[in-house]
Design a protein around this motif. Structure first.
Motif, short mmCIF file in Angstrom:
data_model
loop_
_atom_site.label_atom_id
_atom_site.label_comp_id
_atom_site.label_asym_id
_atom_site.label_seq_id
_atom_site.Cartn_x
_atom_site.Cartn_y
_atom_site.Cartn_z
N ARG A 11 -2.31 23.16 -22.14
CA ARG A 11 -2.94 22.49 -21.02
C ARG A 11 -2.25 21.17 -20.65
NH1 ARG A 11 -7.75 23.44 -18.46
NH2 ARG A 11 -8.47 21.68 -17.21
N ALA A 12 -1.84 20.41 -21.63
CA ALA A 12 -1.19 19.12 -21.35
C ALA A 12 0.10 19.33 -20.55
CB ALA A 12 -0.90 18.36 -22.64
N ASP A 13 0.87 20.34 -20.92
CA ASP A 13 2.09 20.65 -20.16
C ASP A 13 1.74 21.12 -18.75
OD1 ASP A 13 3.76 20.02 -22.30
OD2 ASP A 13 3.89 22.10 -22.99
N LEU A 14 0.72 21.96 -18.64
CA LEU A 14 0.30 22.44 -17.32
C LEU A 14 -0.14 21.29 -16.43
CD1 LEU A 14 -1.62 25.70 -18.25
CD2 LEU A 14 0.54 25.52 -16.97
N ASP A 15 -0.83 20.34 -17.00
CA ASP A 15 -1.28 19.19 -16.21
C ASP A 15 -0.09 18.45 -15.61
OD1 ASP A 15 -3.52 17.33 -15.37
OD2 ASP A 15 -2.24 15.93 -16.49
N ILE A 16 0.95 18.27 -16.39
CA ILE A 16 2.15 17.58 -15.89
C ILE A 16 2.85 18.42 -14.83
CG2 ILE A 16 4.46 16.78 -16.56
CD1 ILE A 16 3.12 16.03 -19.33
N VAL A 17 3.00 19.72 -15.09
CA VAL A 17 3.63 20.62 -14.12
C VAL A 17 2.85 20.59 -12.80
CG1 VAL A 17 4.00 23.06 -13.54
CG2 VAL A 17 4.72 22.18 -15.77
N LEU A 18 1.55 20.75 -12.88
CA LEU A 18 0.73 20.83 -11.68
C LEU A 18 0.69 19.51 -10.92
CD1 LEU A 18 -2.00 23.11 -13.19
CD2 LEU A 18 -0.45 23.72 -11.30
N ARG A 19 0.64 18.42 -11.62
CA ARG A 19 0.67 17.11 -10.97
C ARG A 19 1.98 16.93 -10.20
NH1 ARG A 19 -2.89 13.10 -11.64
NH2 ARG A 19 -3.99 14.07 -13.36
N THR A 41 -7.44 18.15 0.51
CA THR A 41 -7.51 18.29 -0.95
C THR A 41 -7.45 16.94 -1.65
OG1 THR A 41 -6.37 20.41 -0.75
CG2 THR A 41 -6.43 19.41 -2.94
N ASP A 42 -8.41 16.74 -2.54
CA ASP A 42 -8.43 15.58 -3.43
C ASP A 42 -7.76 16.04 -4.72
OD1 ASP A 42 -9.02 13.69 -5.38
OD2 ASP A 42 -11.15 13.58 -4.88
N LEU A 47 -7.14 19.17 -9.64
CA LEU A 47 -6.33 19.41 -10.84
C LEU A 47 -7.07 20.10 -11.99
CD1 LEU A 47 -3.82 16.46 -11.14
CD2 LEU A 47 -3.32 18.89 -11.09
N PRO A 48 -8.27 19.67 -12.37
CA PRO A 48 -8.93 20.36 -13.48
C PRO A 48 -9.18 21.84 -13.18
CG PRO A 48 -10.01 18.27 -13.05
CD PRO A 48 -9.03 18.49 -11.94
N ARG A 49 -9.55 22.16 -11.94
CA ARG A 49 -9.81 23.56 -11.58
C ARG A 49 -8.54 24.39 -11.60
NH1 ARG A 49 -13.41 21.01 -7.57
NH2 ARG A 49 -11.69 21.11 -6.09
N ILE A 50 -7.48 23.86 -11.00
CA ILE A 50 -6.24 24.63 -10.94
C ILE A 50 -5.57 24.71 -12.32
CG2 ILE A 50 -4.65 22.77 -10.25
CD1 ILE A 50 -4.74 26.29 -8.74
N THR A 51 -5.78 23.69 -13.14
CA THR A 51 -5.27 23.75 -14.51
C THR A 51 -6.03 24.83 -15.28
OG1 THR A 51 -4.67 21.41 -14.41
CG2 THR A 51 -4.75 22.41 -16.59
N ASP A 52 -7.34 24.92 -15.08
CA ASP A 52 -8.11 26.02 -15.68
C ASP A 52 -7.53 27.37 -15.26
OD1 ASP A 52 -9.90 24.34 -16.96
OD2 ASP A 52 -11.54 24.69 -15.53
N TYR A 64 -11.87 30.07 -16.17
CA TYR A 64 -11.78 29.95 -14.71
C TYR A 64 -12.63 31.06 -14.11
CZ TYR A 64 -9.95 29.63 -9.99
OH TYR A 64 -9.84 29.48 -8.63
N ARG A 65 -13.66 30.67 -13.35
CA ARG A 65 -14.57 31.66 -12.79
C ARG A 65 -14.72 31.52 -11.27
NH1 ARG A 65 -15.98 33.50 -17.48
NH2 ARG A 65 -17.07 32.40 -19.08
N ARG A 66 -13.78 30.91 -10.63
CA ARG A 66 -13.85 30.71 -9.18
C ARG A 66 -13.16 31.85 -8.45
NH1 ARG A 66 -14.98 25.58 -7.30
NH2 ARG A 66 -15.49 24.10 -8.91
N ASN A 67 -13.39 31.91 -7.16
CA ASN A 67 -12.73 32.88 -6.30
C ASN A 67 -11.48 32.21 -5.73
OD1 ASN A 67 -11.84 34.47 -4.20
ND2 ASN A 67 -13.87 34.86 -3.37
#
Length: 151
Positions: A11-19, A41-42, A47-52, A64-67
């Motif tokens: 997750r930590a790596d994903l957070d950096i990639v996504l940011r 988009t805020d 970020l927490p949702r897309i990281t999930d 992750y349970r969103r559509n």
């Protein structure tokens, strides 16, 4: 590809990639307006949702349970998302990952990004959609090679 970089390991790596990816995507003249003007988009809320989403996609560890389709359909209803738009998203996604990571998870993230972009485009534009994009020879425009080498 940065052959000396470590693989995406959690997750930590994903957070950096996504940011880094969303910073580039927000500033991009082609796809940035979808995030900034149309969706408003805020990044800190997103970020927490897309990281999930990506953590579940790559490691099956997040809930992750969103559509994921619904927000893209809403954007498409305001301004059509084209093959070129999805191609640009893929370019930025690949360049971001290649600039930070190398390894099986990084390759899987890039492949998954391509599959997601293709699936979203087909669902939005129909199964017979033009996947070439405007003025390109393939779904991922050849300019992606320039972005990858600049990363």
């Amino acid at each position: 590809m940065n052959r000396f970089a470590a693989d995406i390991s959690g997750r930590a790596d994903l957070d950096i990639v996504l940011r880094r990816f969303y910073t580039a995507a927000f500033a991009d003249p082609r796809i940035g307006p979808y995030f900034t003007r149309i969706a408003g988009t805020d990044l800190e809320a997103h970020l927490p949702r897309i990281t999930d989403f990506w953590e579940r996609s790559l490691f099956r560890t997040a809930a992750y349970r969103r559509n994921a389709f619904a927000p893209h359909a809403a954007l498409h209803s305001v301004r059509a998302l084209t093959a070129a738009d999805f191609g640009r998203w893929v370019q930025l996604w690949h360049a971001t990952i290649d600039g930070l990571h190398s390894g099986p998870n990084a390759e899987r993230a890039k492949a998954q990004g391509e599959r997601i972009a293709l699936t979203l485009h087909r669902r939005l534009a129909g199964p017979d959609a033009d996947l070439r994009g405007e003025g390109t020879t393939g779904f991922v425009p050849l300019a992606a090679l320039e972005l990858r080498s600049a990363a």
